[in-house]
Write an enzyme that holds these catalytic residues in place. Sequence first.
Site, PDB file in Angstrom:
ATOM      1  N   ASN A 178       0.935  -1.328   0.239  1.00  0.00           N
ATOM      2  CA  ASN A 178       0.131   0.018   0.026  1.00  0.00           C
ATOM      3  C   ASN A 178       0.679   1.345  -0.125  1.00  0.00           C
ATOM      4  O   ASN A 178       0.605   2.368  -0.763  1.00  0.00           O
ATOM      5  CB  ASN A 178      -0.939  -0.120   1.037  1.00  0.00           C
ATOM      6  CG  ASN A 178      -0.455  -0.623   2.315  1.00  0.00           C
ATOM      7  OD1 ASN A 178       0.718  -0.831   2.669  1.00  0.00           O
ATOM      8  ND2 ASN A 178      -1.299  -1.372   2.936  1.00  0.00           N
ATOM      9  N   ILE A 206       3.016 -10.044   1.669  1.00  0.00           N
ATOM     10  CA  ILE A 206       2.676 -11.331   2.611  1.00  0.00           C
ATOM     11  C   ILE A 206       1.381 -11.117   3.360  1.00  0.00           C
ATOM     12  O   ILE A 206       0.775 -12.183   3.862  1.00  0.00           O
ATOM     13  CB  ILE A 206       3.678 -11.873   3.325  1.00  0.00           C
ATOM     14  CG1 ILE A 206       4.063 -10.872   4.452  1.00  0.00           C
ATOM     15  CG2 ILE A 206       4.969 -12.405   2.489  1.00  0.00           C
ATOM     16  CD1 ILE A 206       4.964 -11.571   5.213  1.00  0.00           C
ATOM     17  N   ASP A 207       1.149  -9.864   3.655  1.00  0.00           N
ATOM     18  CA  ASP A 207       0.203  -9.531   4.925  1.00  0.00           C
ATOM     19  C   ASP A 207      -1.204  -9.718   4.347  1.00  0.00           C
ATOM     20  O   ASP A 207      -2.490  -9.576   5.075  1.00  0.00           O
ATOM     21  CB  ASP A 207       0.293  -8.340   5.402  1.00  0.00           C
ATOM     22  CG  ASP A 207       1.526  -8.301   6.452  1.00  0.00           C
ATOM     23  OD1 ASP A 207       1.781  -9.120   6.791  1.00  0.00           O
ATOM     24  OD2 ASP A 207       2.259  -7.188   6.334  1.00  0.00           O
ATOM     25  N   ARG A 256       8.426 -15.360   4.875  1.00  0.00           N
ATOM     26  CA  ARG A 256       8.220 -14.216   3.583  1.00  0.00           C
ATOM     27  C   ARG A 256       9.119 -14.615   2.630  1.00  0.00           C
ATOM     28  O   ARG A 256       9.126 -14.159   1.298  1.00  0.00           O
ATOM     29  CB  ARG A 256       8.127 -12.779   4.042  1.00  0.00           C
ATOM     30  CG  ARG A 256       9.379 -12.414   4.214  1.00  0.00           C
ATOM     31  CD  ARG A 256       9.595 -10.650   4.469  1.00  0.00           C
ATOM     32  NE  ARG A 256      10.807 -10.355   4.713  1.00  0.00           N
ATOM     33  CZ  ARG A 256      10.990  -8.921   5.553  1.00  0.00           C
ATOM     34  NH1 ARG A 256      10.171  -8.478   5.981  1.00  0.00           N
ATOM     35  NH2 ARG A 256      12.336  -8.781   5.521  1.00  0.00           N
TER      36      ARG A 256
END
Lengths: 406, 406
Positions: free
Chosen positions: A111, A140-141, A297
């Site tokens: 983002n 990854i979130d 990750r």
Amino acid sequence: MKNCLVAQSGGPTAVINSTLLGVVKTALESEKIDRVYGSIYGIEGFLKEKIFDFNKEDIKEIELLKYTPSSALGSCRYKLKDFNEDESDYRNIFLNFEKYNIRYFFYIGGNDSMDTVDKLSRYAKIKGYDIKIIGVPKTIDNDLFGTDHTPGFGSAAKYVATSIMELSRDAAVYDKGIINIVEIMGRNAGFLAASSALAGYDGVCKQLIYLPEIAFDMDKFLQDVSSAYEKHKKIIVAVSEGIRYSDGSFVFEDKNNKAHDKFGHSQMGGVGRILGKVVKDKICKRVKVIEFNVLQRCAMHFASKTDVEEAYRCGRDAVNYALMGESGKMVCINRINSSPYISENGLIDVSEVANKEKKFPISWITKDGNNITEEGIEYLKPLIAGEVNIPTENGLPRFSRLNLCL
Amino acid sequence: MKNCLVAQSGGPTAVINSTLLGVVKTALESEKIDRVYGSIYGIEGFLKEKIFDFNKEDIKEIELLKYTPSSALGSCRYKLKDFNEDESDYRNIFLNFEKYNIRYFFYIGGNDSMDTVDKLSRYAKIKGYDIKIIGVPKTIDNDLFGTDHTPGFGSAAKYVATSIMELSRDAAVYDKGIINIVEIMGRNAGFLAASSALAGYDGVCKQLIYLPEIAFDMDKFLQDVSSAYEKHKKIIVAVSEGIRYSDGSFVFEDKNNKAHDKFGHSQMGGVGRILGKVVKDKICKRVKVIEFNVLQRCAMHFASKTDVEEAYRCGRDAVNYALMGESGKMVCINRINSSPYISENGLIDVSEVANKEKKFPISWITKDGNNITEEGIEYLKPLIAGEVNIPTENGLPRFSRLNLCL
């Protein structure tokens, strides 16, 4: 000359280079694009003119990007200022865009990176620059708005669920009770810790899951763990690093002094160790604290095939959309069907994505706040589907070795 | 009736069930053996008559043992007393051997378990019991005498080297220096930490390796890391959990107060965190401490094919040797050639193995004490060779679910 530039930004993922390959290969093969440049260390590196020329690279090493984890071009966490307040970065970036004849810019990131895409494309429009700027999602979130899910998440989720299954087997071997506390990434969104529920079906240890979306209550937590321990003896507690008390403070900060040591000092370290200490003091001496750390990750060796392929497709389509004249947009993934799983790419205005954070839906958390509902599981399941056979050499992954020095 | 019993002991490995399958399958198929029993929770469980009947189990679940990590039958850490001092356990064990008509006993384990094999087989001989007892090696530490290497080690080594490669990619993404401290299992033997050197060829970060075989010197360590950091900026320090100062005290005990916090309290936790703190104080603020933890011993999802196959073979041959009349022996692996790699099984008197510990050869450690020589690498290389395609279901490993409850 119409050239393109691609860069990576934010934290790495297992498949961010699969996306990079999608961009680079499609651009190299396009007749509308002459040279394909990579910016080293994201937009920050571009300001310093750190440029990599993909046309000069061995195509074999480029192809290996598909199965090479972490940002091969390097990354940055660099936020552009509002151009109405400070235009200097913008001037330098667009000078370099002109210098290298960049007509297409692809920024692979989360983002914060979409904020960069948003600002640069708005600036280009106002100034009348002929450049198409497209954001390509990764994290990854899985906390990006405007997309069903994000490339990078599926492989991390698969790593988490698989490791929990293996860990659960390991924890069960002795004829003794044990409580394992597993700390999983996710400062604000619980998707990754939630994916530990996928291991549930294997059911060797009883699992409890705590996400940042539900205010953490230490007393309730101890009650949960204690009664699970009484009943099942072998317990795995999967916990997001970002769980918070109802006052908004992180559990790992331990502001409420829940885990102070006998000298009155706050415990150092992550939430796993904080909870481990409390559980050891109050419930059971046999406690193991496991941090999945950055491995979750960057583990390409058991990546999700769905994730790798979607990551690639997002990169590929970013180029196709740009060539169609789109700009200021992010490629997104729309889920057409869950079972059988069908997805297709789309576009969304990057202004709708930038700086926002998606959360794990509360309705997918069970009423007792420590597990995931069937609906949540159904959402997660297809994202970890399929295995990749990564290229190996002497028993180890053969990752791409681009001719650049990070 | 001539029945057999198999049990697992000590810490689990990724492939200890591949060995179990080798025993069980060979025994089930042999006309000389009637029933195949498993003892749940090792020899300790056998004392409590915790018995599992493989003849009643679904063959599909038995076959899945090949790719199922950790001890499917459960494990124990139970040391038999000298039978001249206390015969009670022996009496109970042999009563159960008679009750279940056990004529063959296979014990899969490390050096402590070989002590059990040794004592039971000597006791049987003295008392004239008709039973063949064979030890089958396993340990991730690779510290067993009398065998070139031990099943379980290769897969752990492959996990360590692969994870270091991935970690190294992750660590390199930003345009900043970083020091990663990776804590790897191995209390007395450095084989596993040494295997991190296998990742070296990928060379994204500069690596330093510290093993328990060389006395640890904090000043030299800080000098090593500091000059590597000056030169390479991105550093991985792989360290055995069991490194010791020259006085024999473990670094993680911090008896020399090298890592005391500002309040004068000893730091909690493993050697990784101890070293991380010192490095952060003295060299560089950007330090990450990563513990591979139990994942390194239970990760089947990227196991070494060589290891899985050798583990299976050791189990298979244990049965064959017992049927040939051997007893009081351990199956060992002899290396015939390194490149191309050829190995074959053999037998060794278990008394030569029991309670001894093999170390990583000093001659395979570089003169500066922080890396592995080419000869060491050549020894390690074939052990991690080859990938397995583990059975999966919904994107996750499909591990064996024996009809027993651990």
